[in-house]
Scaffold this motif. Structure first.
Motif, PDB file in Angstrom:
ATOM      1  N   ILE A   6      55.273  54.148  43.497  1.00  0.00           N
ATOM      2  CA  ILE A   6      55.591  53.457  42.244  1.00  0.00           C
ATOM      3  C   ILE A   6      55.014  52.033  42.278  1.00  0.00           C
ATOM      4  N   ALA A   7      54.274  51.683  41.223  1.00  0.00           N
ATOM      5  CA  ALA A   7      53.689  50.338  41.125  1.00  0.00           C
ATOM      6  C   ALA A   7      54.735  49.361  40.600  1.00  0.00           C
ATOM      7  N   LEU A   8      55.077  48.374  41.423  1.00  0.00           N
ATOM      8  CA  LEU A   8      56.045  47.348  41.004  1.00  0.00           C
ATOM      9  C   LEU A   8      55.280  46.203  40.357  1.00  0.00           C
ATOM     10  N   ASP A   9      54.800  46.447  39.131  1.00  0.00           N
ATOM     11  CA  ASP A   9      54.051  45.407  38.420  1.00  0.00           C
ATOM     12  C   ASP A   9      55.052  44.524  37.677  1.00  0.00           C
ATOM     13  N   CYS A  10      55.665  43.596  38.420  1.00  0.00           N
ATOM     14  CA  CYS A  10      56.794  42.802  37.895  1.00  0.00           C
ATOM     15  C   CYS A  10      56.542  41.315  38.094  1.00  0.00           C
ATOM     16  N   TYR A  30      56.396  52.120  47.522  1.00  0.00           N
ATOM     17  CA  TYR A  30      56.210  51.186  46.402  1.00  0.00           C
ATOM     18  C   TYR A  30      54.951  50.351  46.594  1.00  0.00           C
ATOM     19  N   LYS A  31      54.272  50.080  45.479  1.00  0.00           N
ATOM     20  CA  LYS A  31      53.082  49.236  45.524  1.00  0.00           C
ATOM     21  C   LYS A  31      53.416  47.827  45.041  1.00  0.00           C
ATOM     22  N   VAL A  32      53.092  46.851  45.883  1.00  0.00           N
ATOM     23  CA  VAL A  32      53.232  45.444  45.506  1.00  0.00           C
ATOM     24  C   VAL A  32      51.827  44.912  45.268  1.00  0.00           C
ATOM     25  N   LEU A 112      35.571  48.293  40.869  1.00  0.00           N
ATOM     26  CA  LEU A 112      36.729  48.170  39.969  1.00  0.00           C
ATOM     27  C   LEU A 112      36.444  48.904  38.659  1.00  0.00           C
ATOM     28  N   THR A 113      37.441  49.626  38.163  1.00  0.00           N
ATOM     29  CA  THR A 113      37.214  50.408  36.941  1.00  0.00           C
ATOM     30  C   THR A 113      37.090  49.514  35.704  1.00  0.00           C
ATOM     31  N   SER A 114      37.394  48.218  35.864  1.00  0.00           N
ATOM     32  CA  SER A 114      37.213  47.300  34.731  1.00  0.00           C
ATOM     33  C   SER A 114      35.743  46.910  34.553  1.00  0.00           C
ATOM     34  N   THR A 170      45.256  57.498  44.194  1.00  0.00           N
ATOM     35  CA  THR A 170      44.759  57.580  42.821  1.00  0.00           C
ATOM     36  C   THR A 170      45.723  56.984  41.796  1.00  0.00           C
ATOM     37  N   PRO A 171      45.357  55.832  41.221  1.00  0.00           N
ATOM     38  CA  PRO A 171      46.137  55.309  40.086  1.00  0.00           C
ATOM     39  C   PRO A 171      45.574  55.893  38.793  1.00  0.00           C
ATOM     40  N   GLY A 172      46.158  55.527  37.685  1.00  0.00           N
ATOM     41  CA  GLY A 172      45.597  55.934  36.394  1.00  0.00           C
ATOM     42  C   GLY A 172      45.920  57.362  36.030  1.00  0.00           C
ATOM     43  N   VAL A 173      47.020  57.917  36.574  1.00  0.00           N
ATOM     44  CA  VAL A 173      47.405  59.276  36.167  1.00  0.00           C
ATOM     45  C   VAL A 173      48.459  59.204  35.065  1.00  0.00           C
ATOM     46  N   ARG A 174      48.423  60.175  34.181  1.00  0.00           N
ATOM     47  CA  ARG A 174      49.402  60.274  33.092  1.00  0.00           C
ATOM     48  C   ARG A 174      49.713  61.742  32.853  1.00  0.00           C
ATOM     49  N   SER A 175      50.990  62.061  32.794  1.00  0.00           N
ATOM     50  CA  SER A 175      51.356  63.419  32.427  1.00  0.00           C
ATOM     51  C   SER A 175      50.908  63.686  31.001  1.00  0.00           C
ATOM     52  N   ASP A 182      46.918  51.054  28.321  1.00  0.00           N
ATOM     53  CA  ASP A 182      45.521  50.608  28.325  1.00  0.00           C
ATOM     54  C   ASP A 182      44.645  51.472  29.236  1.00  0.00           C
ATOM     55  N   GLN A 183      45.218  52.519  29.807  1.00  0.00           N
ATOM     56  CA  GLN A 183      44.426  53.401  30.671  1.00  0.00           C
ATOM     57  C   GLN A 183      43.576  54.305  29.791  1.00  0.00           C
ATOM     58  N   LYS A 184      42.266  54.288  30.021  1.00  0.00           N
ATOM     59  CA  LYS A 184      41.387  55.120  29.191  1.00  0.00           C
ATOM     60  C   LYS A 184      40.976  56.384  29.928  1.00  0.00           C
ATOM     61  N   LEU A 200      49.559  59.437  44.567  1.00  0.00           N
ATOM     62  CA  LEU A 200      49.384  59.034  43.168  1.00  0.00           C
ATOM     63  C   LEU A 200      50.136  57.736  42.944  1.00  0.00           C
ATOM     64  N   VAL A 201      49.463  56.725  42.395  1.00  0.00           N
ATOM     65  CA  VAL A 201      50.153  55.488  42.025  1.00  0.00           C
ATOM     66  C   VAL A 201      50.589  55.624  40.569  1.00  0.00           C
ATOM     67  N   VAL A 202      51.876  55.551  40.343  1.00  0.00           N
ATOM     68  CA  VAL A 202      52.402  55.692  38.981  1.00  0.00           C
ATOM     69  C   VAL A 202      53.112  54.397  38.617  1.00  0.00           C
ATOM     70  N   GLY A 203      52.749  53.856  37.464  1.00  0.00           N
ATOM     71  CA  GLY A 203      53.375  52.626  37.005  1.00  0.00           C
ATOM     72  C   GLY A 203      54.281  52.879  35.826  1.00  0.00           C
ATOM     73  N   ARG A 204      53.771  52.484  34.651  1.00  0.00           N
ATOM     74  CA  ARG A 204      54.613  52.427  33.467  1.00  0.00           C
ATOM     75  C   ARG A 204      55.250  53.747  33.052  1.00  0.00           C
ATOM     76  N   GLN A 205      54.594  54.871  33.344  1.00  0.00           N
ATOM     77  CA  GLN A 205      55.206  56.157  32.967  1.00  0.00           C
ATOM     78  C   GLN A 205      56.611  56.281  33.576  1.00  0.00           C
TER      79      GLN A 205
HETATM   80  O1  C5P Z   1      48.935  52.385  34.210  1.00  0.00           O
HETATM   81  P1  C5P Z   1      50.024  52.291  35.235  1.00  0.00           P
HETATM   82  O2  C5P Z   1      51.177  51.448  34.779  1.00  0.00           O
HETATM   83  O3  C5P Z   1      50.459  53.648  35.758  1.00  0.00           O
HETATM   84  O4  C5P Z   1      49.323  51.515  36.455  1.00  0.00           O
HETATM   85  C1  C5P Z   1      49.767  51.636  37.763  1.00  0.00           C
HETATM   86  C2  C5P Z   1      49.007  50.758  38.716  1.00  0.00           C
HETATM   87  O5  C5P Z   1      47.679  51.238  38.953  1.00  0.00           O
HETATM   88  C3  C5P Z   1      48.870  49.308  38.306  1.00  0.00           C
HETATM   89  O6  C5P Z   1      49.377  48.525  39.396  1.00  0.00           O
HETATM   90  C4  C5P Z   1      47.393  49.101  38.132  1.00  0.00           C
HETATM   91  O7  C5P Z   1      47.000  47.820  38.558  1.00  0.00           O
HETATM   92  C5  C5P Z   1      46.795  50.143  39.043  1.00  0.00           C
HETATM   93  N1  C5P Z   1      45.413  50.517  38.714  1.00  0.00           N
HETATM   94  C6  C5P Z   1      45.095  51.168  37.567  1.00  0.00           C
HETATM   95  N2  C5P Z   1      43.842  51.555  37.266  1.00  0.00           N
HETATM   96  C7  C5P Z   1      42.874  51.305  38.096  1.00  0.00           C
HETATM   97  C8  C5P Z   1      43.147  50.637  39.290  1.00  0.00           C
HETATM   98  C9  C5P Z   1      44.428  50.256  39.565  1.00  0.00           C
HETATM   99  O8  C5P Z   1      45.963  51.427  36.759  1.00  0.00           O
HETATM  100  N3  C5P Z   1      41.681  51.708  37.793  1.00  0.00           N
END
Ligand code: C5P
Length: 228
Positions: A6-10, A30-32, A112-114, A170-175, A182-184, A200-205
């Motif tokens: 879980i991404a702790l984007d706080c 947890y991801k810091v 970076l994916t940005s 792997t971040p950027g996953v969505r069910s 903002d994930q494309k 899998l890194v999961v944040g806002r979901q």
């Molecule tokens: O979009 P979500 O809230 O699931 O993002 C979870 C984490 O993945 C965030 O900490 C974000 O910085 C990281 N991340 C990402 N996309 C990337 C690289 C990292 O969402 N391409």
């Protein structure tokens, strides 16, 4: 094994604690990232470790080799599980030297994916973005890192290059049906795992869900896994 981090984007430790409390029945990792690290630092990281949580410290280190090595030594001592560094040979070799025989795993961040093709040219690379990405994956393998961070759309290719034993996070996953924000370039958790992701890194979901614990369990159900 439960692959969810879980991404702790706080903004604050107390906000992060609420997410940990709300998910600790179903997750232990947890991801810091830079924001929380800047706000609450190693003190909060150590608090998580004391609570027997695993920590992915997403600092994406990038400095002269000796500085990266010395910082990595300190991070390894703290009991952090995963640390990210940029996939530059000198940086990766220094981090691998710094982690030594500790349990810390070094993960390389390739491109970076940005960044898009225009950014890459502006930075002075004469390559197509895909070529730079391939080069960095191969350099990461040569430097002896433990794994890579990769987007769900590249995890299959990276698994083929990296072989079976590397950690692919792997971040950027969505069910299907979840808000993309903002994930494309997203894939579902099940697709990312099928393509070779280890974690899998999961944040806002999860963190923005009304019931974060339930949100984690729904992902585990999708993956046909139990919490532990
Ligand atoms: O979009 P979500 O809230 O699931 O993002 C979870 C984490 O993945 C965030 O900490 C974000 O910085 C990281 N991340 C990402 N996309 C990337 C690289 C990292 O969402 N391409």
């Amino acid at each position: 094994m439960n692959p969810i981090i879980i991404a702790l984007d706080c903004e604050t430790a107390s906000e992060a604690r609420k997410i940990v409390d709300a998910t600790s029945k179903s997750v232990g990792f947890y991801k810091v990232g830079l924001e929380l690290y800047a706000a609450a630092g190693m003190e909060f990281v150590k608090e998580l470790i004391k609570r027997r949580k695993k920590v992915f410290l997403d600092l994406k280190l990038h400095d002269i080799g000796e500085t990266v090595r010395r910082a990595t030594v300190q991070i390894a001592k703290s009991g952090v599980s995963f640390l990210t560094v940029h996939a530059e040979p000198q940086v990766m070799r220094a981090a691998v030297a710094g982690r030594g025989s500790s349990k810390l795993k070094i993960l390389a961040v390739t491109v970076l994916t940005s960044l898009d093709q225009v950014d890459i040219h502006e930075m002075g690379y004469p390559y197509a973005i895909r070529k730079l990405f391939d080069l960095r994956v191969r350099n990461a393998m040569r430097a002896g890192v433990d794994g890579l961070v990769c987007s769900p759309l590249e995890v299959g290719d990276v698994r083929r290059i990296a072989g079976g034993d590397k950690l692919l996070v792997t971040p950027g996953v969505r069910s299907a049906g979840a808000v993309k924000g903002d994930q494309k370039r997203v894939a579902t958790p099940a697709q990312a795992m099928a393509d070779g992701a280890s974690y899998l890194v999961v944040g806002r979901q999860v963190t923005h869900a009304v019931d974060p614990n339930k949100a984690v369990r729904e992902i585990l159900d999708e993956l046909k896994l139990s919490a532990r």
